[in-house]
Motif scaffolding. Structure first.
Motif, short mmCIF file in Angstrom:
data_model
loop_
_atom_site.label_atom_id
_atom_site.label_comp_id
_atom_site.label_asym_id
_atom_site.label_seq_id
_atom_site.Cartn_x
_atom_site.Cartn_y
_atom_site.Cartn_z
N TYR A 99 0.86 -0.99 -0.20
CA TYR A 99 0.12 -0.19 -0.40
C TYR A 99 1.32 0.97 0.10
CZ TYR A 99 -3.81 -2.76 2.01
OH TYR A 99 -4.89 -3.91 1.62
N GLY A 133 -2.75 12.82 5.08
CA GLY A 133 -3.84 13.24 5.23
C GLY A 133 -4.49 11.94 5.17
N GLN A 134 -3.87 11.09 4.12
CA GLN A 134 -4.74 10.00 3.50
C GLN A 134 -4.67 9.04 3.86
OE1 GLN A 134 -7.13 11.57 0.97
NE2 GLN A 134 -6.14 12.96 1.16
N GLY A 135 -6.08 8.01 4.05
CA GLY A 135 -5.43 6.49 4.58
C GLY A 135 -4.88 5.58 3.59
N PRO A 136 -4.34 4.49 3.25
CA PRO A 136 -3.52 3.78 2.48
C PRO A 136 -3.40 3.16 1.48
CG PRO A 136 -3.10 3.05 4.77
CD PRO A 136 -4.06 3.94 4.93
N GLN A 148 -5.25 -8.25 7.98
CA GLN A 148 -3.97 -8.07 7.67
C GLN A 148 -2.59 -7.21 8.42
OE1 GLN A 148 -3.96 -5.67 3.73
NE2 GLN A 148 -5.65 -7.57 3.30
N LEU A 185 -7.89 -3.82 1.29
CA LEU A 185 -8.50 -3.04 2.31
C LEU A 185 -8.59 -1.34 0.98
CD1 LEU A 185 -6.70 -3.55 5.21
CD2 LEU A 185 -8.77 -4.44 4.96
N PHE A 215 -9.44 1.87 2.41
CA PHE A 215 -9.47 2.87 3.84
C PHE A 215 -10.61 3.94 3.69
CE2 PHE A 215 -6.50 1.06 7.04
CZ PHE A 215 -5.86 -0.03 5.39
N GLY A 216 -10.74 4.76 5.25
CA GLY A 216 -10.79 5.98 5.24
C GLY A 216 -9.71 6.78 5.73
N LYS A 217 -9.97 8.03 5.15
CA LYS A 217 -8.89 9.42 5.29
C LYS A 217 -8.34 8.84 6.66
CE LYS A 217 -9.61 12.57 1.58
NZ LYS A 217 -9.80 14.00 1.78
#
Lengths: 113, 113
Positions: free
Chosen positions: A35, A40-43, A102, B101, B103-105
């Motif tokens: 990933y 500021g972001q998700g993976p 995971q 997955l 993801f959200g932020k």
């Protein structure tokens, strides 16, 4: 039981250079994921291996990116001709085939100058 | 429409209070849901997984899932300053997704002593 390990933890490179990251999954985990996470972001998913087979690649993974998992153990992620937009945290995760959870490694933080 | 939306932060609660973190998702076939905790500069750490409607409790953490409303939440009871982190909601899009997955932020939680 050691967790997922990644090497190096930090990498600073100049634009245009090639870089390679390594991930060692949890022992006996046959699924391995890469990933990428920016501030500021998700993976975001990049690619996935089951054993040695690379089964899926995200559209985020341009031709400059390549990943391998020889012998179904550790994996490498190579970025050729790095660009400033490649600066991010590169995360590796692993899991058992029969289990959905995971587990992430510590990540490799790449800075392209 | 974004695939995963988390309640906008930052969320600030006093020590000892209940912190409530929320997440909505757009894909009705999503089956598996996860909450990860991420300390600043570190990688995501799995804290909860939930697959069925209802509540799942683990220590001070309770995950709640409502598939009809496409909603998942995380409650942290007796919040501690060490709970201060970004909480990421994640899910599998569907069973044919190779379990990657989404993801959200994330929501930044601050627990004030």
């Amino acid at each position: 039981d050691t967790g997922v390990s990644q090497d190096p933890r930090h990498k600073i490179t100049k634009r245009g250079q090639n870089v390679t990251f390594r991930c060692d999954p949890i022992s006996e985990h046959n699924r391995l994921y890469w990933y990428r996470q920016t501030l500021g972001q998700g993976p975001e998913f990049l690619t996935y291996f089951q054993n040695e087979a690379q089964l899926e690649k995200s559209r985020l993974l341009s031709d400059r990116f390549s990943a391998e998992r020889p012998k179904g153990s550790f994996s490498t992620l190579e970025i050729q001709r790095t660009e400033q937009g490649d600066s991010a945290m590169y995360l590796c995760a692993s899991s058992f085939a029969e289990v959905y959870e995971q587990y992430f490694g510590p990540g490799t933080r790449l800075t392209v100058t | 429409q974004k695939e995963v939306e988390q309640n906008s932060g930052p969320l600030s609660v006093p020590e000892g209070a209940i912190a409530s973190l929320n997440c909505t998702y757009s894909d009705r076939v999503s089956q598996s849901f996860f909450w990860y905790r991420q300390y600043s500069g570190k990688s995501p750490e799995l804290i909860m997984s939930i697959y069925s409607n209802g509540d799942k409790e683990d220590g001070r953490f309770t995950a709640q899932l409502n598939k009809a409303s496409q909603y998942v939440s995380l409650l942290i009871r007796d919040s501690q300053p060490s709970d201060s982190a970004t909480y990421l909601c994640a899910f599998f899009q569907d069973r044919g997704s190779n379990y990657k997955l989404t993801f959200g932020k994330g929501t930044l939680l601050t627990v004030n002593p």
